[in-house]
Design a protein around this motif. Structure first.
Motif, PDB file in Angstrom:
ATOM      1  N   PHE B  75       0.189  26.943 -35.907  1.00 54.31           N
ATOM      2  CA  PHE B  75       0.241  28.303 -35.786  1.00 54.31           C
ATOM      3  C   PHE B  75      -1.156  28.582 -36.678  1.00 54.31           C
ATOM      4  O   PHE B  75      -1.114  29.666 -37.261  1.00 54.31           O
ATOM      5  CB  PHE B  75       1.514  28.692 -36.736  1.00 54.31           C
ATOM      6  CG  PHE B  75       2.390  29.776 -35.982  1.00 54.31           C
ATOM      7  CD1 PHE B  75       3.351  29.500 -35.246  1.00 54.31           C
ATOM      8  CD2 PHE B  75       1.877  31.153 -35.580  1.00 54.31           C
ATOM      9  CE1 PHE B  75       3.984  30.352 -34.379  1.00 54.31           C
ATOM     10  CE2 PHE B  75       2.583  32.008 -35.063  1.00 54.31           C
ATOM     11  CZ  PHE B  75       3.674  31.594 -34.460  1.00 54.31           C
ATOM     12  N   LEU B 120      -4.882  17.423 -43.254  1.00 53.70           N
ATOM     13  CA  LEU B 120      -3.579  17.748 -44.257  1.00 53.70           C
ATOM     14  C   LEU B 120      -2.486  17.721 -43.471  1.00 53.70           C
ATOM     15  O   LEU B 120      -1.394  17.438 -43.704  1.00 53.70           O
ATOM     16  CB  LEU B 120      -3.860  19.131 -44.786  1.00 53.70           C
ATOM     17  CG  LEU B 120      -4.875  19.480 -45.966  1.00 53.70           C
ATOM     18  CD1 LEU B 120      -4.838  20.802 -46.409  1.00 53.70           C
ATOM     19  CD2 LEU B 120      -4.166  18.556 -47.218  1.00 53.70           C
ATOM     20  N   MET B 131       3.922  25.736 -40.400  1.00 52.97           N
ATOM     21  CA  MET B 131       3.860  26.238 -41.593  1.00 52.97           C
ATOM     22  C   MET B 131       2.518  25.971 -42.196  1.00 52.97           C
ATOM     23  O   MET B 131       1.711  26.707 -42.795  1.00 52.97           O
ATOM     24  CB  MET B 131       4.996  26.208 -42.291  1.00 52.97           C
ATOM     25  CG  MET B 131       6.082  26.693 -42.039  1.00 52.97           C
ATOM     26  SD  MET B 131       7.398  27.153 -43.358  1.00 52.97           S
ATOM     27  CE  MET B 131       7.824  25.422 -43.485  1.00 52.97           C
ATOM     28  N   ILE B 132       2.128  24.645 -42.151  1.00 49.29           N
ATOM     29  CA  ILE B 132       1.062  24.277 -42.967  1.00 49.29           C
ATOM     30  C   ILE B 132      -0.418  24.832 -42.253  1.00 49.29           C
ATOM     31  O   ILE B 132      -1.138  25.124 -42.940  1.00 49.29           O
ATOM     32  CB  ILE B 132       0.917  22.678 -42.939  1.00 49.29           C
ATOM     33  CG1 ILE B 132       2.042  22.212 -43.957  1.00 49.29           C
ATOM     34  CG2 ILE B 132      -0.481  22.294 -43.690  1.00 49.29           C
ATOM     35  CD1 ILE B 132       2.521  20.860 -43.777  1.00 49.29           C
ATOM     36  N   LEU B 134      -0.466  27.345 -40.582  1.00 48.25           N
ATOM     37  CA  LEU B 134      -0.470  28.827 -40.877  1.00 48.25           C
ATOM     38  C   LEU B 134      -1.145  29.068 -42.120  1.00 48.25           C
ATOM     39  O   LEU B 134      -2.026  29.782 -42.213  1.00 48.25           O
ATOM     40  CB  LEU B 134       0.882  29.341 -40.388  1.00 48.25           C
ATOM     41  CG  LEU B 134       1.035  30.984 -40.976  1.00 48.25           C
ATOM     42  CD1 LEU B 134       0.266  31.701 -40.055  1.00 48.25           C
ATOM     43  CD2 LEU B 134       2.631  31.320 -40.756  1.00 48.25           C
ATOM     44  N   ALA B 135      -0.463  28.354 -43.028  1.00 49.54           N
ATOM     45  CA  ALA B 135      -0.998  28.750 -44.564  1.00 49.54           C
ATOM     46  C   ALA B 135      -2.612  28.312 -44.680  1.00 49.54           C
ATOM     47  O   ALA B 135      -3.339  29.131 -45.348  1.00 49.54           O
ATOM     48  CB  ALA B 135      -0.291  27.958 -45.645  1.00 49.54           C
ATOM     49  N   ALA B 136      -2.886  27.308 -44.026  1.00 51.34           N
ATOM     50  CA  ALA B 136      -4.378  26.650 -44.253  1.00 51.34           C
ATOM     51  C   ALA B 136      -5.308  27.771 -43.423  1.00 51.34           C
ATOM     52  O   ALA B 136      -6.306  28.250 -43.864  1.00 51.34           O
ATOM     53  CB  ALA B 136      -4.553  25.339 -43.548  1.00 51.34           C
ATOM     54  N   GLN B 138      -4.669  30.911 -43.093  1.00 50.43           N
ATOM     55  CA  GLN B 138      -4.705  32.258 -44.107  1.00 50.43           C
ATOM     56  C   GLN B 138      -5.682  31.983 -45.154  1.00 50.43           C
ATOM     57  O   GLN B 138      -6.408  32.982 -45.498  1.00 50.43           O
ATOM     58  CB  GLN B 138      -3.465  32.468 -44.605  1.00 50.43           C
ATOM     59  CG  GLN B 138      -3.093  33.745 -45.416  1.00 50.43           C
ATOM     60  CD  GLN B 138      -3.179  34.767 -44.393  1.00 50.43           C
ATOM     61  OE1 GLN B 138      -3.465  34.585 -43.213  1.00 50.43           O
ATOM     62  NE2 GLN B 138      -3.139  36.013 -44.947  1.00 50.43           N
ATOM     63  N   MET B 139      -5.999  30.488 -45.522  1.00 49.25           N
ATOM     64  CA  MET B 139      -6.857  30.447 -46.576  1.00 49.25           C
ATOM     65  C   MET B 139      -8.246  30.611 -46.004  1.00 49.25           C
ATOM     66  O   MET B 139      -9.152  31.259 -46.573  1.00 49.25           O
ATOM     67  CB  MET B 139      -7.076  28.941 -46.975  1.00 49.25           C
ATOM     68  CG  MET B 139      -7.415  28.637 -48.565  1.00 49.25           C
ATOM     69  SD  MET B 139      -6.825  27.217 -48.838  1.00 49.25           S
ATOM     70  CE  MET B 139      -8.457  26.461 -49.706  1.00 49.25           C
ATOM     71  N   PHE B 142      -8.986  34.379 -46.114  1.00 45.10           N
ATOM     72  CA  PHE B 142      -9.355  34.828 -47.383  1.00 45.10           C
ATOM     73  C   PHE B 142     -10.769  34.600 -47.566  1.00 45.10           C
ATOM     74  O   PHE B 142     -11.474  35.310 -47.932  1.00 45.10           O
ATOM     75  CB  PHE B 142      -8.458  34.563 -48.354  1.00 45.10           C
ATOM     76  CG  PHE B 142      -7.232  35.088 -48.333  1.00 45.10           C
ATOM     77  CD1 PHE B 142      -7.148  36.577 -48.547  1.00 45.10           C
ATOM     78  CD2 PHE B 142      -5.935  34.539 -48.445  1.00 45.10           C
ATOM     79  CE1 PHE B 142      -5.947  37.072 -48.482  1.00 45.10           C
ATOM     80  CE2 PHE B 142      -5.000  35.115 -48.367  1.00 45.10           C
ATOM     81  CZ  PHE B 142      -4.722  36.567 -48.587  1.00 45.10           C
ATOM     82  N   PHE B 143     -11.368  33.286 -47.184  1.00 46.91           N
ATOM     83  CA  PHE B 143     -12.451  32.914 -47.307  1.00 46.91           C
ATOM     84  C   PHE B 143     -13.411  33.886 -46.608  1.00 46.91           C
ATOM     85  O   PHE B 143     -14.602  34.238 -47.175  1.00 46.91           O
ATOM     86  CB  PHE B 143     -12.767  31.551 -46.742  1.00 46.91           C
ATOM     87  CG  PHE B 143     -14.073  31.179 -46.732  1.00 46.91           C
ATOM     88  CD1 PHE B 143     -14.962  30.716 -47.743  1.00 46.91           C
ATOM     89  CD2 PHE B 143     -14.980  31.185 -45.620  1.00 46.91           C
ATOM     90  CE1 PHE B 143     -16.214  30.279 -47.894  1.00 46.91           C
ATOM     91  CE2 PHE B 143     -16.201  30.588 -45.206  1.00 46.91           C
ATOM     92  CZ  PHE B 143     -16.841  30.261 -46.392  1.00 46.91           C
ATOM     93  N   GLN B 146     -14.184  37.292 -47.993  1.00 51.42           N
ATOM     94  CA  GLN B 146     -14.799  37.303 -49.235  1.00 51.42           C
ATOM     95  C   GLN B 146     -16.204  36.829 -49.195  1.00 51.42           C
ATOM     96  O   GLN B 146     -17.169  37.172 -49.963  1.00 51.42           O
ATOM     97  CB  GLN B 146     -14.175  36.531 -50.431  1.00 51.42           C
ATOM     98  CG  GLN B 146     -12.920  37.142 -51.039  1.00 51.42           C
ATOM     99  CD  GLN B 146     -11.863  36.523 -52.074  1.00 51.42           C
ATOM    100  OE1 GLN B 146     -12.411  35.155 -52.063  1.00 51.42           O
ATOM    101  NE2 GLN B 146     -10.964  36.897 -52.659  1.00 51.42           N
ATOM    102  N   TRP B 256      -4.001  36.150 -38.758  1.00 55.33           N
ATOM    103  CA  TRP B 256      -2.819  35.236 -38.167  1.00 55.33           C
ATOM    104  C   TRP B 256      -2.442  35.693 -36.940  1.00 55.33           C
ATOM    105  O   TRP B 256      -1.752  35.068 -36.089  1.00 55.33           O
ATOM    106  CB  TRP B 256      -1.766  34.940 -39.088  1.00 55.33           C
ATOM    107  CG  TRP B 256      -1.337  36.255 -39.488  1.00 55.33           C
ATOM    108  CD1 TRP B 256      -1.629  37.150 -40.688  1.00 55.33           C
ATOM    109  CD2 TRP B 256      -0.100  36.890 -38.907  1.00 55.33           C
ATOM    110  NE1 TRP B 256      -0.822  38.257 -40.769  1.00 55.33           N
ATOM    111  CE2 TRP B 256       0.126  38.183 -39.875  1.00 55.33           C
ATOM    112  CE3 TRP B 256       0.902  36.797 -38.061  1.00 55.33           C
ATOM    113  CZ2 TRP B 256       1.243  39.233 -39.513  1.00 55.33           C
ATOM    114  CZ3 TRP B 256       2.030  37.615 -37.625  1.00 55.33           C
ATOM    115  CH2 TRP B 256       2.068  38.665 -38.664  1.00 55.33           C
TER     116      TRP B 256
END
Lengths: 295, 329
Positions: B75, B120, B131-132, B134-136, B138-139, B142-143, B146, B256
């Protein structure tokens, strides 16, 4: 030296408190996810959308029916919970025999629908929801820090709700049925307990927890269609870190990660958005099952 | 069996085993149709629209390599697609690389990210894997939000298309179309080749029964990681190509929702089918094109399609056709 330290504290305290408030939401949301996953084996992607629905229902109750905050705190979770049960009966229940990933895909679709409908109805800019004035009594006013009473209330209410949920699951008869049905559904059904109905109720309860968190969040964040999506991905990371094996585990992990996020905002602000994901990576490398997970 | 597990690509039965590039006869026919469409359509349809379809089709094929053949639902594929786009755009605009090298740079970053995230994510499977990733992803989002080189909310704009090999200018849509078509066909055939290689057979064995594959002496984690990296690389290439076509790389492609979109495309076309992702990408891109004026209702419609596919239409368009004709497409 001491003055310097006090100054540091002055700067840090609000962020740490803010972290604790976020942690309160992480705890409530990951608790709901864990309960649903334990019983239904479905990861509820619509959890964020249902959280947002809770906030919107609270806003509607106030704006359209004149029902104030306290009424909404009870009514909104009930209404959204009933909606959740209808969804479980009509859609999710058809997928139990299939690969669990289909549950994830279905609830993802539901999340898109719910968010889209609210965006059409209310726009994406957000609606204000004033916190009730009686929380002024909880205001904490230190010399270096003023803490609005409502935030104190959010942390208390969330902790109390988590504790209540834990008590219901661990200490009551229905909780015992639930735990048994999580382990061995066929056997429990053979004892004459209506397992499909328990699944419906469990999903409803998990959704109601999300909506409860949504009502709590309404006065803090502006009520907008994206509020759930922003939270839910972080909550997924929280769930991976905690592992979904234990109820207390998800609560503790939720609060702890909120605090850590708050502290990161003080020490190294650029990393505050990503620190939860970094912790997730570290946990996966050292304990792949999660801190409280069981294999 | 095919109904209970999410991946539906079955092993070839003996009489189906066939010649041309490892395609069965039905697949060779379908590939011929696809090839004809790619060759003829730019004379009738708007090339930019077609290029968008081809980019997303490659993206969906890359995604399908994981879910259809290894049984892993990612995801977080927006991370590869979006970062591929950013790096290609940066390489073409700031470094002044020629388009083919810029797209290659997009593929390289997809590969590197694939190694990181895959390393990972393969520690868990099923729902946790989703889920992993998806979370990765999302990181990564954010990168990108910024990091200075991505231009934050503005993205990287006015990316030059440049000249292929420094010789053939690609400013005209019609010229660029043929480059995109070659990239897509090469990627499509590469995936087909991977799936039908001995490596691909082991991949499918991992999907069907991982403990058994392990007991036969295969390092299943290595195979999963390899498939993940290949999928990430091709997603990066797809994202990079799209950035060149539109001359822009933005946060939309790394969000996402983009990960959800590629899942939707593959689901609509048919998980684990060879041609499904292509059809799915064409359907969804066309739909977005015609429904763009309805704004937020597009999200609702996509959600409804998701729900309908999961509840009633799990084989997808191509899967259903294949089922009707009793062939695998």
């Amino acid at each position: 030296m001491i003055e310097n330290l006090l100054f540091e504290l002055e700067m840090a305290a609000p962020q740490v408190i803010l972290g604790l408030v976020n942690g309160a939401f992480y705890a409530l949301l990951s608790l709901g996810l864990a309960i649903i996953f334990g019983m239904l084996n479905v990861i509820n992607f619509a959890h964020g959308a249902q959280f947002m629905m809770g906030a919107f229902v609270a806003w509607m109750l106030l704006a359209w029916a004149g029902i104030p905050y306290w009424g909404a705190l009870v009514l909104a979770p009930l209404l959204v919970g009933v909606f959740g049960m209808a969804v479980e009966r009509t859609m999710i229940a058809r997928l139990y025999k299939l690969d669990h990933l289909y549950g994830l895909l279905l609830t993802f679709g539901l999340a898109l629908i719910i968010e889209g409908v609210f965006r059409n109805g209310f726009g994406s800019s957000g609606l204000p929801y004033a916190p009730p004035p009686e929380f002024g009594a909880l205001d904490l006013d230190f010399d270096f820090l003023f803490l609005p009473g409502y935030r104190v209330w959010v942390v208390i209410a969330s902790a109390a709700m988590c504790l209540l949920t834990w008590l219901v699951i661990e200490k009551t008869k229905i909780g015992a049925y639930l735990r048994a049905a999580t382990e061995r559904p066929e056997l429990v059904q053979a004892f004459g307990i209506n397992v499909p109905r328990m699944m419906t109720l469990t999903y409803g309860a998990g959704v109601a927890l999300a909506a409860f968190a949504g009502v709590l969040a309404a006065p803090i964040y502006s009520v907008n269609p994206a509020m759930g999506a922003n939270f839910i991905i972080t909550v997924f990371a929280v769930v991976v870190i905690g592992g979904m094996g234990s109820i207390m585990g998800s609560v503790v992990t939720g609060f702890a990660l909120g605090l850590i996020e708050g502290m990161t905002r003080v020490i190294y602000p650029e990393a505050s958005a990503t620190v939860v994901f970094v912790i997730m990576a570290i946990v996966l490398l050292t304990r792949p099952a999660g801190l409280f997970g069981r294999g | 069996m095919a109904d209970t597990t999410i991946a539906v690509a079955a092993p070839l039965s003996a009489h189906e085993e066939a010649g041309f590039l490892g395609f069965t006869r039905a697949q060779a026919l379908a590939f011929g149709l696809l090839l004809a469409f790619v060759l003829v359509s730019p004379f009738f349809l708007y090339p930019v629209f077609l290029m968008k379809i081809l980019c997303f089709a490659l993206f969906a094929c890359a995604f399908n390599l994981l879910i259809g053949y290894v049984g892993l639902l990612s995801f977080g594929h927006a991370a590869f697609f979006g970062m591929g786009g950013y790096v290609t755009a940066h390489a073409a605009k700031v470094w002044g690389l020629t388009p083919e090298l810029a797209i290659l740079a997009g593929g390289v970053v997809g590969c590197v990210l694939g190694v990181g995230i895959g390393w990972l994510a393969i520690r868990r499977s099923g729902i946790y894997f989703a889920m992993i990733t998806l979370a990765a992803a999302q990181m990564v989002y954010f990168f990108c939000l910024q990091a200075p080189f991505t231009g934050g909310e503005d993205g990287i704009q006015q990316v030059p298309r440049g000249a292929l090999f420094g010789v053939i200018p690609l400013g005209a849509d019609f010229t660029l179309y043929w480059v995109v078509a070659v990239v897509f066909l090469a990627g499509f055939l590469l995936i087909h080749r991977i799936v039908h290689s001995p490596f691909g057979q082991v991949m499918k064995a991992v999907r069907e029964n991982e403990p058994r594959a392990t007991s036969l002496g295969y390092r299943t984690d290595d195979y999963k990681l390899m498939a993940f990296v290949l999928s990430g690389t091709l997603s990066g290439v797809a994202g990079g190509t799209k950035a060149l076509v539109f001359g822009i790389a933005t946060l939309t492609d790394v969000n996402w929702t983009m990960s959800g979109e590629v899942v939707l495309m593959t689901l609509v076309g048919g998980l684990g089918t060879v041609f499904g992702p292509v059809v799915g990408a064409a359907v969804i891109v066309t739909m977005q094109n015609y429904l763009a004026e309805f704004g937020a209702w597009v999200t609702v419609i996509q959600g409804v399609i998701f729900v309908a596919c999961v509840l009633a239409f799990r084989r997808g368009v191509v899967g259903e056709i294949g089922n009707l004709l009793k062939v695998r497409l």
